[in-house]
Design a protein around this motif. Structure first.
Motif, mmCIF file in Angstrom:
data_model
loop_
_atom_site.group_PDB
_atom_site.id
_atom_site.type_symbol
_atom_site.label_atom_id
_atom_site.label_comp_id
_atom_site.label_asym_id
_atom_site.label_seq_id
_atom_site.Cartn_x
_atom_site.Cartn_y
_atom_site.Cartn_z
ATOM 1 N N GLU A 140 8.825 -11.017 21.296
ATOM 2 C CA GLU A 140 7.686 -10.561 21.141
ATOM 3 C C GLU A 140 6.653 -9.739 20.746
ATOM 4 N N ARG A 141 5.392 -10.133 20.522
ATOM 5 C CA ARG A 141 4.426 -8.972 19.861
ATOM 6 C C ARG A 141 2.685 -9.635 19.861
ATOM 7 N N GLU A 142 2.300 -8.660 20.146
ATOM 8 C CA GLU A 142 0.954 -8.878 20.776
ATOM 9 C C GLU A 142 -0.392 -8.952 19.422
ATOM 10 N N ARG A 143 -1.208 -9.431 19.186
ATOM 11 C CA ARG A 143 -1.979 -9.748 17.980
ATOM 12 C C ARG A 143 -2.688 -8.609 18.201
ATOM 13 N N PHE A 144 -3.120 -7.233 17.405
ATOM 14 C CA PHE A 144 -4.010 -6.917 17.018
ATOM 15 C C PHE A 144 -4.738 -6.762 15.641
ATOM 16 N N ALA A 145 -6.034 -6.259 15.773
ATOM 17 C CA ALA A 145 -6.933 -5.844 14.341
ATOM 18 C C ALA A 145 -7.524 -4.926 14.803
ATOM 19 N N ILE A 146 -6.586 -3.900 13.911
ATOM 20 C CA ILE A 146 -7.246 -2.477 14.126
ATOM 21 C C ILE A 146 -6.740 -2.063 12.077
ATOM 22 N N PRO A 147 -8.236 -1.453 12.579
ATOM 23 C CA PRO A 147 -7.808 -0.527 10.931
ATOM 24 C C PRO A 147 -7.121 0.914 10.319
ATOM 25 N N VAL A 148 -6.157 0.357 9.442
ATOM 26 C CA VAL A 148 -5.184 1.555 9.374
ATOM 27 C C VAL A 148 -4.790 1.708 7.521
ATOM 28 N N VAL A 149 -4.307 3.575 7.353
ATOM 29 C CA VAL A 149 -4.626 4.021 6.595
ATOM 30 C C VAL A 149 -2.852 4.183 6.495
ATOM 31 N N VAL A 150 -2.518 3.787 5.473
ATOM 32 C CA VAL A 150 -0.440 4.328 5.145
ATOM 33 C C VAL A 150 -0.961 5.191 4.230
ATOM 34 N N HIS A 151 -0.038 6.621 5.064
ATOM 35 C CA HIS A 151 0.281 7.605 3.765
ATOM 36 C C HIS A 151 1.805 7.752 3.255
ATOM 37 N N GLN A 152 1.571 7.825 2.076
ATOM 38 C CA GLN A 152 3.066 7.636 1.837
ATOM 39 C C GLN A 152 3.047 9.418 1.295
ATOM 40 N N LYS A 153 4.331 9.586 1.132
ATOM 41 C CA LYS A 153 4.943 10.920 0.398
ATOM 42 C C LYS A 153 4.499 11.021 -1.241
ATOM 43 N N GLY A 154 4.515 12.658 -1.524
ATOM 44 C CA GLY A 154 3.077 12.497 -2.962
ATOM 45 C C GLY A 154 1.922 12.690 -3.295
ATOM 46 N N GLN A 155 1.565 12.599 -3.402
ATOM 47 C CA GLN A 155 0.206 12.390 -4.346
ATOM 48 C C GLN A 155 -0.443 11.214 -4.765
ATOM 49 N N ARG A 156 0.561 9.853 -4.180
ATOM 50 C CA ARG A 156 0.019 8.460 -4.392
ATOM 51 C C ARG A 156 -1.024 7.928 -3.584
ATOM 52 N N PRO A 157 -1.935 6.687 -4.360
ATOM 53 C CA PRO A 157 -2.924 6.756 -3.585
ATOM 54 C C PRO A 157 -2.916 5.439 -1.933
ATOM 55 N N ARG A 158 -3.658 6.089 -1.479
ATOM 56 C CA ARG A 158 -3.393 6.241 -0.088
ATOM 57 C C ARG A 158 -3.891 4.702 -0.212
ATOM 58 N N ILE A 159 -2.887 3.919 1.062
ATOM 59 C CA ILE A 159 -2.882 2.329 0.600
ATOM 60 C C ILE A 159 -3.691 2.028 2.632
ATOM 61 N N PHE A 160 -4.597 0.781 2.669
ATOM 62 C CA PHE A 160 -5.521 0.517 3.671
ATOM 63 C C PHE A 160 -5.444 -1.158 3.365
#
Length: 237
Positions: A140-160
């Motif tokens: 079971e999980r709870e519904r959350f609405a939170i902004p997130v920045v996804v950082h990958q390894k290397g100089q790739r664009p960050r994902i929002f």
């Protein structure tokens, strides 16, 4: 759900982050109890009535008469915008008027919107959410609405992106760029008070969500497992 149930599968460090996010949600849930809103999280495309400006946002809750949103810019009460509700392959369009707006973290604003005419089919949206939330089956999980920045390894664009549901084991995100399954990333959660909390997680699955987003499932390190990654690994200054 009690905090000990919410975090009991997580490492102590992850527990601390999740408890902060959970307390934010408890404050928000207390507001929901006074209305007929339902927590439904999905992408929204907003545009001015003349079509000259457009931006992406996401919902925090919905009712038949309006939406609660988190967006990357503020709005003045009384402002009108056209909305495209991006529910996978379905994209209903409505026009709404801003009722209120307040700061959310250091780069976002939370706002409430009411329909100028017609109604939102909350039941159909809820049914669509259950289909795309198939990762609920593990625990079971709870519904959350939170902004997130996804950082990958290397100089790739960050994902929002933003969270759709969350537990001590993992999180489901909708993001604006594809993420490779079986990859480790740093997830940077943005709290309403501006604090940014990061957790290393593994992307275990990814799936297209409409024509502009991807829905992704992430697993947190289990209790007792040492996190071998740190901010510098993901080129975070």
């Amino acid at each position: 759900m009690m905090l000990d149930q919410f975090t009991r599968f997580a490492s102590p460090r992850i527990q601390r982050v999740l408890e902060k996010l959970r307390l934010d949600e408890e404050c928000y849930n207390s507001e929901l109890r006074t209305s007929e809103r339902e927590k439904l999280v999905f992408p929204v495309r907003m545009s001015t009535p003349d079509g000259t400006t457009a931006l992406d946002a996401f919902s925090r809750d919905a009712s038949s008469n309006g939406l609660g949103l988190i967006a990357p810019q503020p709005f003045s009460p009384g402002a009108r915008m056209n909305f495209e509700l991006q529910l996978g392959d379905s994209k209903p369009r409505v026009q709404m008027e801003c009722a209120w707006c307040g700061k959310f973290g250091d780069a976002f604003w939370s706002s409430g919107w009411k329909l100028t005419e017609g109604q939102i089919d909350v039941g159909s949206i809820a049914a669509s959410e259950e289909v795309t939330g198939y990762d609920f089956r593990e625990r079971e999980r709870e519904r959350f609405a939170i902004p997130v920045v996804v950082h990958q390894k290397g100089q790739r664009p960050r994902i929002f992106g933003f969270t759709r549901n969350l537990s001590g084991e993992g999180v489901n995100l909708i993001v604006d760029k594809p993420v490779a399954a079986a990859s480790f990333c740093m997830l940077e959660f943005i709290r309403i008070d501006g604090e940014r909390c990061d957790i290393v997680a593994e992307c275990v699955w990814a799936k297209e969500y409409g024509d502009r987003h991807w829905t992704t499932g992430w697993k947190f390190p289990r209790l007792g497992r040492v996190e071998k990654f740190h901010a510098s690994y993901f080129d975070i200054g």
